[in-house]
Design a protein around this motif. Sequence first.
Motif, PDB file in Angstrom:
ATOM      1  N   ALA A  76       0.183  -2.119  -6.826  1.00  0.00           N
ATOM      2  CA  ALA A  76       0.068  -2.160  -5.369  1.00  0.00           C
ATOM      3  C   ALA A  76      -1.355  -2.459  -4.923  1.00  0.00           C
ATOM      4  O   ALA A  76      -1.568  -3.133  -3.918  1.00  0.00           O
ATOM      5  N   GLY A  77      -2.338  -1.952  -5.655  1.00  0.00           N
ATOM      6  CA  GLY A  77      -3.725  -2.174  -5.251  1.00  0.00           C
ATOM      7  C   GLY A  77      -4.088  -3.645  -5.247  1.00  0.00           C
ATOM      8  O   GLY A  77      -4.713  -4.153  -4.316  1.00  0.00           O
ATOM      9  N   ALA A 123       2.585   2.790  -4.107  1.00  0.00           N
ATOM     10  CA  ALA A 123       2.072   3.833  -4.991  1.00  0.00           C
ATOM     11  C   ALA A 123       2.447   5.222  -4.492  1.00  0.00           C
ATOM     12  O   ALA A 123       2.797   6.106  -5.278  1.00  0.00           O
ATOM     13  N   VAL A 126      -0.841   9.390  -7.960  1.00  0.00           N
ATOM     14  CA  VAL A 126      -0.944   8.189  -7.135  1.00  0.00           C
ATOM     15  C   VAL A 126      -1.813   7.132  -7.827  1.00  0.00           C
ATOM     16  O   VAL A 126      -1.561   5.918  -7.672  1.00  0.00           O
ATOM     17  N   ARG A 148     -10.705   5.277  -6.298  1.00  0.00           N
ATOM     18  CA  ARG A 148     -10.337   5.741  -7.640  1.00  0.00           C
ATOM     19  C   ARG A 148     -11.232   6.890  -8.119  1.00  0.00           C
ATOM     20  O   ARG A 148     -10.745   7.876  -8.661  1.00  0.00           O
ATOM     21  N   ARG A 168       0.813  -1.202   0.000  1.00  0.00           N
ATOM     22  CA  ARG A 168       0.000   0.000   0.000  1.00  0.00           C
ATOM     23  C   ARG A 168       0.848   1.254   0.000  1.00  0.00           C
ATOM     24  O   ARG A 168       0.358   2.321  -0.335  1.00  0.00           O
ATOM     25  N   ASP A 198      -0.247   3.625  -8.744  1.00  0.00           N
ATOM     26  CA  ASP A 198      -0.903   2.409  -8.268  1.00  0.00           C
ATOM     27  C   ASP A 198      -1.077   1.416  -9.406  1.00  0.00           C
ATOM     28  O   ASP A 198      -0.905   0.203  -9.228  1.00  0.00           O
ATOM     29  N   ARG A 199      -1.406   1.923 -10.573  1.00  0.00           N
ATOM     30  CA  ARG A 199      -1.556   1.048 -11.731  1.00  0.00           C
ATOM     31  C   ARG A 199      -0.199   0.471 -12.159  1.00  0.00           C
ATOM     32  O   ARG A 199      -0.092  -0.722 -12.484  1.00  0.00           O
ATOM     33  N   ASP A 208      -6.704   2.290  -4.889  1.00  0.00           N
ATOM     34  CA  ASP A 208      -7.561   1.385  -5.649  1.00  0.00           C
ATOM     35  C   ASP A 208      -8.990   1.393  -5.127  1.00  0.00           C
ATOM     36  O   ASP A 208      -9.927   1.077  -5.860  1.00  0.00           O
ATOM     37  N   GLU A 251      -4.741   3.866  -0.125  1.00  0.00           N
ATOM     38  CA  GLU A 251      -5.612   2.877  -0.757  1.00  0.00           C
ATOM     39  C   GLU A 251      -6.257   3.474  -2.016  1.00  0.00           C
ATOM     40  O   GLU A 251      -7.486   3.589  -2.116  1.00  0.00           O
ATOM     41  N   SER A 297      -2.374  -5.314  -2.237  1.00  0.00           N
ATOM     42  CA  SER A 297      -2.921  -4.936  -0.938  1.00  0.00           C
ATOM     43  C   SER A 297      -4.255  -5.608  -0.663  1.00  0.00           C
ATOM     44  O   SER A 297      -4.652  -5.753   0.487  1.00  0.00           O
TER      45      SER A 297
END
Length: 429
Positions: free
Chosen positions: A307-308, A11, A298, A239, A8, A302-303, A236, A234, A311
């Motif tokens: 990481a999403g 990102a 971010v 979004r 987590r 994350d993409r 993801d 977080e 996590s």
Amino acid sequence: MTSTGPPRRAALDATRGLALLGSAVGTALLWLGGRRLGAGYRPLDGSDLDRAVDLVTALVVDNRVLAVFALLLGHGLVVQLTRSRPAGPDGTGAGGAGGAGGGRADDTWSAAALRRAAGLVLLGAAHAALVLDADVLATLGVVLVLSLPLVRARTRTHVLVGLLVVPALLVHGVADGLGGSTGFPDPPTDYVLSVVDRVGTWLLGLVLLPFSQVGLLLAVIAGVRLARRGWLLEPDRHRRGLLVLGAVASAVGLLGAWPYAQVVTAGYAVDVAVAVPAGVLSSVTGPAGALGAVCLAVLLADRITGAGRRSRGGPPARKGPLAAVGDGLALTGRSSLVVYLVHSVLLAAVLAPWAGGLGNRWGSALVVALAAGLWLVTVALATVLARREAGRGGPGGPGGSSGRHGTGRRGGPGAQPTDRQGLERSSAT
């Protein structure tokens, strides 16, 4: 807020790594000199390519980059405070906030933050004396101290503080609009004399810092608010909110910077009656631009890092080239203080009048290309290191510990409070 494991954090670390590109560009632009400068301290005799680069940097770098790191600083302070408190029945770490354990944890957290702030100021003093008086480490150290009461403050306090610091943004914007028309001389070509010049400028800037850079508290407040909602840790799960907030804030930031960008790229000394309001508008909308950049970055990070997915407990995706670059960006972000100092030293060695001296001969395009190339090399090296750590199951590997991640420990560079041409020259980073 729930506990935060390495996936987590990836990102957010990668976002910081992306922000270091803006830091490197802004630091490089500080060394432009040896000719007549206009608003934003850009050369008036630049080529068409130089002016195109000036347009882009005036939109997304000036008055924005340091605000990004201030936002991340505020976010990191909340995360650190949450982790330092005894875990409650739900495991959130907030259970002891109202008891004796929570009070002791808060005191420990405050003491650690003050030590970090003192360290940043001292390191900033050394950096200013040896390399660049437009140092941002001391700025972030002072802002860190001023931010401590805001971490636990209520919404109305945040609103009140935000309104109180707006005049500092106005002052900052006036300096950006005046730019090179103030006529500050270039730094000495003799290194010993340049040390004396830098130390004096840095000390004066430190005294005036509460008036010139306290506007960064707006970005800190934004970071605190985001941390309380867990959006950056977080992405993801948030979004839509990040996308909407990022798009709106970025639009405000770009529209606010557009008149200033037109002034910067005019190619002649624009009348101060036009340049100063443009600089003020760019400065006032700087925190919004920084907020938008962080929210969108971010999501992108994350993409890239995946990481999403990790996590949420899903199986880690097979590492492709893009994911490997994401790991390199994250490692770069975790080392942002060191990266900032290395970039500053290398850029000075090429561009400073007392070193390579190319800043007095190159235009904006070449200077920015040098900074971007240096950042790319940094990320490439970090990517190789991250892959090796992943292969050994070390900090960069899936599920490994990423070590210390206190945003407040980092000297995220950006808009400079002082520099070689005087206190007002702050827009370039």
